[in-house]
Design an enzyme around this catalytic site. Sequence first.
Site, mmCIF file in Angstrom:
data_model
loop_
_atom_site.group_PDB
_atom_site.id
_atom_site.type_symbol
_atom_site.label_atom_id
_atom_site.label_comp_id
_atom_site.label_asym_id
_atom_site.label_seq_id
_atom_site.Cartn_x
_atom_site.Cartn_y
_atom_site.Cartn_z
ATOM 1 C CB SER A 147 20.011 25.647 8.401
ATOM 2 O OG SER A 147 20.773 25.427 9.572
ATOM 3 C CG HIS A 148 15.829 29.121 6.380
ATOM 4 N ND1 HIS A 148 14.493 28.787 6.475
ATOM 5 C CD2 HIS A 148 16.036 30.077 7.323
ATOM 6 C CE1 HIS A 148 13.914 29.505 7.419
ATOM 7 N NE2 HIS A 148 14.834 30.301 7.957
ATOM 8 C CB ALA A 149 16.247 24.874 1.311
#
Length: 645
Positions: free
Chosen positions: A284-286
């Site tokens: 997933s995105h940071a």
Amino acid sequence: MLMSRWITPGITILTCSVAVMSFAVLTSCSVDVDDENGFVVESGNTETPSTSDVGFGHGRDVLRLHSGLYDVAYVRFRIDELSIGRQDRIQVWMKTDICIGCKMVAVANLTIKTKEKKMVATIDTAWATRIMVTTGDVHYPAKNNTYCELYYHFGQYGEYNLTVPPMTRNNTNGTICDLETLKSPTYANTSVFVFYGSVFLMFFVAAFWVHCIKRCNNKGLPSNHNGNVQSNVSLEDQTPLTDPVGNKPTKTSLRLRSVDAFRGLAITNLVLGTSGDGHFWYLSHARWYGITVADFMFPWFVFIMGTSIHLSFNILLSKGQSYLSIFKKIIFRSISLFIMGVCIQPHNDLRTLRIPGVLQRFGITYFIVASSYLLSRRLQARRIERTGKCYMMFRDVTDYLELPLAFCFLTVHLCLTFLLPVPGCPLGYQGPGGPLVGENGELTNCTGGASGYIDRMFFTEAHIINIDTCSAVYRTIVKSDPEGILGSFTSIALCVFGLQAGKILHLFTTVRGRCLRLIIWGLVLISCSLILCKASMADGWIPLNKNLWSVSFIALTGGTAFIIQALFHILIDVTHFWNGAPLFYAGMNSILLYIGSEIMHPYLPFSWVPFVGNHTEYIILAAWSGFLWLAIAYLCYRKKIFLKL
């Protein structure tokens, strides 16, 4: 026929892997725990307890990092009269490692009389957690009010007992809380290894199958001038590396299959991300600082867009199209992308309609880079052609305006980031802000620094989206759009890097020259990124940050894109070891897949409401959605259906 040979084993292996993971979902243990060695955890209540509440709430982790029933452990706090006295209270404070620079957060008050179920804390297991137990009603943990503290990385679905020791007279805040494991945690990454292991196995099995068949069937075929066996694939499937010297470029000479396959890699992973991608933190995105697998896909797509600009414009110019007609196409495509990005939002309330977005950034970036490249070609056509040795070696740099343009946009980005005064915030601040950062909440309204401030002033908060990954961790209260204005400057620079890759692939005739230049560009950009961020999460001059599209971020993603493009070029265009399938089909219809996945992901058959809600089911959902969109891309390719703007 060759393409279908790649797909048949892939479908078989993917079906088997989905079946295995489905079995894992059905046999996975329930989140609610109630056995003779464990304790009971209630689900359904999504409220998070405050310091005035007694005990822990359940249904999500106590720090509110996510609402799912995955990546959680259960910790029961044990206290007795000898520890705190019968009427006294203790206060539990926590902080997760992903919340960089954050203060401890009070999550519960406990007493001897607290119900057994309310003594159990649900703790996120994606990152390590720091726990401090203090006396009741303290403003903040200190040496003289702390019973014990613990720094530990809990395991998924593990059950633990945490015993609070008595307060000593000369307590120095060094007492470690006693932790006992009641139930061993489960390994959280099994499903992701099964899925991606199946993907790589599919690739190697298909490659082995295809090359064995070719070796058996093509023994009697003549060899070409390079000593390679000529296959029976059509000329359209065998894309030459460059146009012959002295000839005008043609469509078949400039449509590199490796570029389409690279684009397919990016769009396929974007589709997987739309479906959740298993809800693993590294897929997933940071949250704010750092970079994950998902953070590479959007920048890589921008990079490939730049590569395609050079190759496609050479095709148009070779057909005799005028510069004015090409410029009209640039305007039409840019406006279409921007309008489409605004219109595919899940709501139609004009008072809160989001203005910036992914397709909007594509449109803006494409217009500026494509227009500057067209101007470069126009100026280049008016100059006298040079053939000097030094010029021929660096003609991909000296003849064009794009690299100076990228440098100008990066300079403006850095000046605004570090020199623009933001009311109430430190000059050059690039952090997430929020009430958890800073000594006394002085950075509460500083989310995104200059980037967030510009977006809020230009669009107003009603027309930008909040960064959910940031707000869940840092409790931010002001908005900062990840596709905002300032990030578009670095996006333009990244697209110029992709344009540079396209020039290298087209202008240089030797494989060694092309690959060497691509790798050098990649290593230089990666080195610059590591220097700017000091190879750390948040301690560098310019940290890696996808939400801000920082300079170090686009340098790292651009550098890796150069290297992957070189690898794909060797595997697909040069050695023909791989024909790019099935990623090639997705790359040929990338706009269709992106828009389709954005619109259709809430509906059957592309997704369903989870039954269990664990990692395994989410990775199955993502795999199924990705498989469907790849099948759609393949069918569209066979039927010659392409969505183009």
